[in-house]
Design a protein around this motif. Structure first.
Motif, PDB file in Angstrom:
ATOM      1  N   PRO A  68       0.836  -1.212   0.000  1.00  0.00           N
ATOM      2  CA  PRO A  68       0.000   0.000   0.000  1.00  0.00           C
ATOM      3  C   PRO A  68       0.867   1.257   0.000  1.00  0.00           C
ATOM      4  N   ASN A 124       2.529   4.830  -2.113  1.00  0.00           N
ATOM      5  CA  ASN A 124       3.133   5.263  -3.366  1.00  0.00           C
ATOM      6  C   ASN A 124       4.623   4.956  -3.397  1.00  0.00           C
ATOM      7  N   TYR A 153       5.348  -4.825 -12.507  1.00  0.00           N
ATOM      8  CA  TYR A 153       4.270  -3.910 -12.172  1.00  0.00           C
ATOM      9  C   TYR A 153       4.111  -2.944 -13.337  1.00  0.00           C
ATOM     10  N   TYR A 187       2.310   0.490 -14.706  1.00  0.00           N
ATOM     11  CA  TYR A 187       1.688   1.742 -14.271  1.00  0.00           C
ATOM     12  C   TYR A 187       1.323   2.561 -15.508  1.00  0.00           C
ATOM     13  N   GLY A 215      -6.162   6.426  -2.834  1.00  0.00           N
ATOM     14  CA  GLY A 215      -6.708   5.720  -3.986  1.00  0.00           C
ATOM     15  C   GLY A 215      -5.787   4.614  -4.435  1.00  0.00           C
ATOM     16  N   LYS A 216      -5.657   4.477  -5.745  1.00  0.00           N
ATOM     17  CA  LYS A 216      -4.782   3.455  -6.306  1.00  0.00           C
ATOM     18  C   LYS A 216      -3.332   3.742  -5.956  1.00  0.00           C
ATOM     19  N   PRO A 217      -2.529   2.677  -5.785  1.00  0.00           N
ATOM     20  CA  PRO A 217      -1.096   2.900  -5.576  1.00  0.00           C
ATOM     21  C   PRO A 217      -0.486   3.602  -6.794  1.00  0.00           C
ATOM     22  N   MET A 218       0.417   4.501  -6.521  1.00  0.00           N
ATOM     23  CA  MET A 218       1.028   5.297  -7.579  1.00  0.00           C
ATOM     24  C   MET A 218       2.528   5.026  -7.649  1.00  0.00           C
ATOM     25  N   GLU A 276      -0.579   5.605 -12.268  1.00  0.00           N
ATOM     26  CA  GLU A 276      -1.421   4.735 -11.452  1.00  0.00           C
ATOM     27  C   GLU A 276      -1.121   3.282 -11.760  1.00  0.00           C
ATOM     28  N   LEU A 277      -1.158   2.454 -10.721  1.00  0.00           N
ATOM     29  CA  LEU A 277      -0.964   1.022 -10.906  1.00  0.00           C
ATOM     30  C   LEU A 277      -2.074   0.469 -11.799  1.00  0.00           C
ATOM     31  N   ALA A 278      -1.668  -0.218 -12.864  1.00  0.00           N
ATOM     32  CA  ALA A 278      -2.621  -0.820 -13.800  1.00  0.00           C
ATOM     33  C   ALA A 278      -2.702  -2.326 -13.620  1.00  0.00           C
ATOM     34  N   GLY A 279      -1.687  -2.924 -12.996  1.00  0.00           N
ATOM     35  CA  GLY A 279      -1.691  -4.363 -12.780  1.00  0.00           C
ATOM     36  C   GLY A 279      -0.289  -4.871 -12.520  1.00  0.00           C
TER      37      GLY A 279
END
Length: 126
Positions: A25, A27, A69, A71, A92-95, A116-119
């Protein structure tokens, strides 16, 4: 200590102390050198040379601990050093935040990219 920091930057990219590790969790804040010089003998000084060329929607890949990862770039900005504060924790989403000096050897302006983390995906073992 600034001398330790400079010694580590001469080796490559550094994760800012207190920022998250990929997959945790918060950034991830990474910073490194960039230079517009045509010849660079230490490749670590050119690691973020093209950071400012990234555009919204581009994908940045980061490999860590057996995973990749991905982003998606949300913004790239040129900021004064005193305005380049980046949030280490988020709601919000991890950056992923990448930062480098705009001019090699000068510390007054920075390029700052947020994504932003996309997957994430496991890396294939060979």
């Amino acid at each position: 200590d600034i001398n330790v920091l400079n010694a580590e930057l001469a080796k490559g990219v550094i994760r800012y102390p207190g920022s998250a590790l990929p997959g945790a969790p918060g950034n991830v804040l990474l910073f490194g050198h960039s230079t517009g010089l045509p010849v660079v003998h230490n490749r670590a000084y050119a690691v973020f040379n093209r950071l400012h060329e990234l555009q919204t929607g581009d994908v940045v890949r980061l490999r860590y601990d057996g995973r990749e990862y991905r982003y998606r770039v949300a913004s790239v900005a040129t900021l004064k050093a005193d305005a380049a504060e980046v949030p280490l924790s988020g709601t919000g989403k991890p950056m992923l935040i990448l930062s480098t000096c705009r001019i090699f050897g000068a510390i007054d302006e920075r390029y700052v990219m947020t994504a932003e983390l996309a997957g994430s995906y496991p890396l294939q073992s060979r």
